[in-house]
Design a protein around this motif. Sequence first.
Motif, PDB file in Angstrom:
ATOM      1  N   LEU A   1      85.381  54.646  67.815  1.00 43.17           N
ATOM      2  CA  LEU A   1      86.785  54.293  67.591  1.00 43.17           C
ATOM      3  C   LEU A   1      87.466  53.946  68.913  1.00 43.17           C
ATOM      4  CD1 LEU A   1      89.193  54.081  65.655  1.00 43.17           C
ATOM      5  CD2 LEU A   1      89.604  56.516  66.012  1.00 43.17           C
ATOM      6  N   LYS A   2      87.215  54.729  69.950  1.00 42.01           N
ATOM      7  CA  LYS A   2      87.845  54.465  71.250  1.00 42.01           C
ATOM      8  C   LYS A   2      87.389  53.114  71.807  1.00 42.01           C
ATOM      9  CE  LYS A   2      90.228  58.277  71.825  1.00 42.01           C
ATOM     10  NZ  LYS A   2      91.691  58.291  71.970  1.00 42.01           N
ATOM     11  N   ARG A   3      86.108  52.771  71.648  1.00 37.52           N
ATOM     12  CA  ARG A   3      85.614  51.476  72.150  1.00 37.52           C
ATOM     13  C   ARG A   3      86.236  50.321  71.381  1.00 37.52           C
ATOM     14  NH1 ARG A   3      79.111  52.668  73.233  1.00 37.52           N
ATOM     15  NH2 ARG A   3      79.432  53.767  75.245  1.00 37.52           N
ATOM     16  N   ALA A   4      86.381  50.483  70.051  1.00 35.88           N
ATOM     17  CA  ALA A   4      87.029  49.429  69.271  1.00 35.88           C
ATOM     18  C   ALA A   4      88.484  49.265  69.696  1.00 35.88           C
ATOM     19  CB  ALA A   4      86.924  49.757  67.782  1.00 35.88           C
ATOM     20  N   GLU A   5      89.164  50.368  69.977  1.00 33.68           N
ATOM     21  CA  GLU A   5      90.563  50.288  70.423  1.00 33.68           C
ATOM     22  C   GLU A   5      90.667  49.597  71.781  1.00 33.68           C
ATOM     23  OE1 GLU A   5      91.882  54.282  70.360  1.00 33.68           O
ATOM     24  OE2 GLU A   5      92.405  54.274  68.206  1.00 33.68           O
ATOM     25  N   SER A   6      89.700  49.817  72.676  1.00 37.19           N
ATOM     26  CA  SER A   6      89.720  49.155  73.980  1.00 37.19           C
ATOM     27  C   SER A   6      89.592  47.642  73.828  1.00 37.19           C
ATOM     28  CB  SER A   6      88.597  49.704  74.859  1.00 37.19           C
ATOM     29  OG  SER A   6      88.772  51.075  75.108  1.00 37.19           O
ATOM     30  N   VAL A   7      88.667  47.195  72.946  1.00 38.42           N
ATOM     31  CA  VAL A   7      88.521  45.753  72.711  1.00 38.42           C
ATOM     32  C   VAL A   7      89.782  45.192  72.066  1.00 38.42           C
ATOM     33  CG1 VAL A   7      87.181  44.013  71.471  1.00 38.42           C
ATOM     34  CG2 VAL A   7      86.011  45.935  72.561  1.00 38.42           C
ATOM     35  N   ARG A   8      90.356  45.933  71.084  1.00 41.49           N
ATOM     36  CA  ARG A   8      91.592  45.480  70.458  1.00 41.49           C
ATOM     37  C   ARG A   8      92.713  45.343  71.488  1.00 41.49           C
ATOM     38  NH1 ARG A   8      95.105  48.894  67.641  1.00 41.49           N
ATOM     39  NH2 ARG A   8      94.792  50.209  69.482  1.00 41.49           N
ATOM     40  N   ASP A   9      92.844  46.331  72.392  1.00 42.50           N
ATOM     41  CA  ASP A   9      93.903  46.291  73.405  1.00 42.50           C
ATOM     42  C   ASP A   9      93.724  45.088  74.339  1.00 42.50           C
ATOM     43  OD1 ASP A   9      94.006  49.926  73.786  1.00 42.50           O
ATOM     44  OD2 ASP A   9      94.893  48.581  72.273  1.00 42.50           O
ATOM     45  N   TRP A  10      92.461  44.780  74.679  1.00 35.34           N
ATOM     46  CA  TRP A  10      92.227  43.620  75.560  1.00 35.34           C
ATOM     47  C   TRP A  10      92.627  42.322  74.853  1.00 35.34           C
ATOM     48  CZ3 TRP A  10      89.357  39.202  75.237  1.00 35.34           C
ATOM     49  CH2 TRP A  10      89.208  38.464  76.410  1.00 35.34           C
ATOM     50  N   MET A  11      92.219  42.162  73.591  1.00 31.92           N
ATOM     51  CA  MET A  11      92.572  40.948  72.845  1.00 31.92           C
ATOM     52  C   MET A  11      94.086  40.843  72.664  1.00 31.92           C
ATOM     53  SD  MET A  11      89.600  41.032  69.924  1.00 31.92           S
ATOM     54  CE  MET A  11      90.190  39.518  69.192  1.00 31.92           C
ATOM     55  N   ARG A  12      94.738  41.980  72.385  1.00 31.32           N
ATOM     56  CA  ARG A  12      96.183  41.951  72.168  1.00 31.32           C
ATOM     57  C   ARG A  12      96.919  41.571  73.452  1.00 31.32           C
ATOM     58  NH1 ARG A  12      98.289  47.737  71.650  1.00 31.32           N
ATOM     59  NH2 ARG A  12      97.806  47.523  73.895  1.00 31.32           N
ATOM     60  N   ASP A  13      96.545  42.161  74.568  1.00 33.37           N
ATOM     61  CA  ASP A  13      97.255  41.921  75.819  1.00 33.37           C
ATOM     62  C   ASP A  13      96.915  40.561  76.416  1.00 33.37           C
ATOM     63  OD1 ASP A  13      98.253  44.432  75.461  1.00 33.37           O
ATOM     64  OD2 ASP A  13      96.794  45.418  76.794  1.00 33.37           O
TER      65      ASP A  13
END
Length: 557
Positions: A479-491
Amino acid sequence: MRRSVIFPVALHTLVGVVTLLWLLWYFIPAGNVFKGLATLVIVVLACWTVLKNCRREEPESDTIAATVDLPLLDNQGPVVLVCGDHLDALFQGHSLRKTAQGWWLRTGHISRLTDVVRSIQAQFPRQAGQLSVMYICQPDMHQDEAVLRATLKTLRQQSHQLNSLTGFTLPVVVSAEFSGPEMPWVIVRGDKPIVCPENDSPQAFIDWQQENQNIVALPVLSQAFSFIRNTLLDELEKTDRLTPPVRVFAVALRTGTVNPEVQSVWSDRLLSRTCLQFSQKTILTAQPSRFPDAILPLLAPFAAPVQGGQRTRRLILLMWLCVLAALGMSALNNRGLIHQVGADLQRWNAIPMNHYRPKAESLAELKQDALLLERWQRQGEPVRYSLGYYPGQRLWLALQQAIDTYVPPPAPESKPVPKIIRLDSMSLFDTGKWVLKPGSTKLLVNSLVGIKAKPGWLIVVAGHTDSTGDDKSNQVLSLKRAESVRDWMRDTGDVPESCFAVQGYGESRPVATNDTPEGRALNRRVEISLVPQANACQLPGNTPASSDDGVSKNEME
């Protein structure tokens, strides 16, 4: 109306209204129309209660305070309301006797007990918890046992009214004085009589009767005990349809009073059973009536100032009832949530896999349930579920397991299935970490060229691990790794967060065997895909068709 009357009534009513509305709006599963009508009714009843209490209490307190002249009750000991026979000789023209251990307050006739207690509640509300009642009976003053029993029945009626007035039971003491040999007070509490000589320490009855010539008083004392038990206590403890029985706190008796009548209830009983008879000529040294002060230490543990009054106690009871009702409603709401999700899962399992259209409709319901539970996991479950056992995590896992079994229908050649992009976790993260490596940006840019944010499509970022480690740690890491990728795409792409859904599956969805290094490497991945959803990723200026809480299905009432 006085401000001192309005303020406490209004304050207690306001707290009660707030407590009821808290229960109504947060826990009772009903529609907004019903809740609005119920709120209106509660407010109207509250206003009516305030007006009724203010109009009723102020005139009563003024009238009673004017008719009952009470002294200042400034001690913490028991306040004994004395009623019964021959009170003039006992109080000697006074209405109050104060001692170091408590008060003796004359009330007169038994029928005035309720008025006196109501007056004390109006003038000294905290002292209501210090009150007790003592009934003085002198059987030598009564010639008819039926009249005496009628007086005792009046005492039972007054005790019942006092219980309703104060909200608790006042201790009742029976004091009986008989003609006979001079002797000190005998106090009976339970089954152990204690003799209390004047200006001397108390002693056990069995020790007292063996001293000097005290044994000669035993026949009279035996009949006195029998009279109290068979007449006074029998009438007070009688079960009646209108007046409940009175359980006597203690009994005080003594002999030595002068017999004012030739014939009385006591003299007839004593003569018929022992052939003894006492008259004014035989008892010339009889002392005047005295107070049984030894009763006061027994009453002291049960006498304490009232904290808050009867209205406050009722408010506390209402609050406790609302809390208990909220706990029950929360349990029912969680039960309803389980039944709702269970019904969707049961419908899903009942539809054959080759019935693609109803299967897809059931799948959409499961996904809506899962997304709602995911949102509650992030933001916290609603209050109506919070006081009971909230089963959100367990239901979410059951929904995900059912969704994973879905086999989509063959896609038409003209409509290609959206591609799932898989990224190697070891190329993006260090072992056991979820922070992106400095050199992973280029890999992300090259891999996610085809992922575009657009209305009606949800970007789902799912993390996966191999079977190394325990299940819980792997789920959290994925879950934490998926959130990191999501945060990169969002930002990086300035994409609204509403366009994303993040999922962590841990080791539950392997694509290869975990028995070989190559298979474990394939299982350590982050998958990015586009999933159609009506309200996902709205463009600026567009209003969603419905909010997350607006659909009754999503709310799972």
